[in-house]
Design a protein around this motif. Structure first.
Motif, PDB file in Angstrom:
ATOM      1  N   ARG A  73       0.836  -1.204   0.000  1.00  0.00           N
ATOM      2  CA  ARG A  73       0.000   0.000   0.000  1.00  0.00           C
ATOM      3  C   ARG A  73       0.874   1.259   0.000  1.00  0.00           C
ATOM      4  O   ARG A  73       0.603   2.218  -0.722  1.00  0.00           O
ATOM      5  CB  ARG A  73      -0.946   0.007   1.196  1.00  0.00           C
ATOM      6  N   THR A  83      -5.714   4.419  -2.822  1.00  0.00           N
ATOM      7  CA  THR A  83      -6.208   3.139  -2.303  1.00  0.00           C
ATOM      8  C   THR A  83      -7.443   3.387  -1.434  1.00  0.00           C
ATOM      9  O   THR A  83      -7.551   2.873  -0.327  1.00  0.00           O
ATOM     10  CB  THR A  83      -5.118   2.398  -1.502  1.00  0.00           C
ATOM     11  N   TRP A  86      -9.299   0.362   0.039  1.00  0.00           N
ATOM     12  CA  TRP A  86      -8.399  -0.663   0.574  1.00  0.00           C
ATOM     13  C   TRP A  86      -9.133  -1.458   1.648  1.00  0.00           C
ATOM     14  O   TRP A  86      -9.756  -0.895   2.548  1.00  0.00           O
ATOM     15  CB  TRP A  86      -7.166   0.005   1.171  1.00  0.00           C
TER      16      TRP A  86
END
Length: 106
Positions: A73, A83, A86
């Motif tokens: 990440r 992201t 995520w």
């Protein structure tokens, strides 16, 4: 401490063209390489999909999974990828070297 190979399957936004996608993946690999993580990537530029792998050092599978997700990440962020969706990671372990339940929610 053991070395663990961690793989992440991803997909780029549909609006990102093949050339920009290729350049962005190069940046991700460079960022992870700078961290000494031995990154590798396989991608389909036409489909916008990729598999990114890194080698992480950790005492057990739970720590390796947590570290693997975190460094990938971070590498995506450093290369300019967002992201926003995520997933959260939830591990249930009875034995730290064997995942009983892995849940990614997000």
């Amino acid at each position: 401490m053991a070395k663990w190979r961690f793989e992440f399957d991803g997909r780029a936004a549909d609006s990102l063209g093949a050339d920009a996608f290729d350049a962005a993946l190069d940046r991700v690999v460079e960022e992870l390489d700078d961290l000494g993580l031995e990154p590798d990537v396989a991608a389909s530029l036409q489909q916008g999909t990729f598999v990114l792998s890194v080698i992480v050092e950790a005492d057990d599978l739970a720590a390796a999974t947590t570290t693997g997700l975190a460094v990938i990440r971070a590498g995506l962020h450093e290369a300019g990828f967002g992201t926003a969706h995520w997933p959260e990671l939830h591990l249930q372990l009875d034995d730290p070297d064997r995942v009983q339940r892995l849940s990614l929610a997000g």
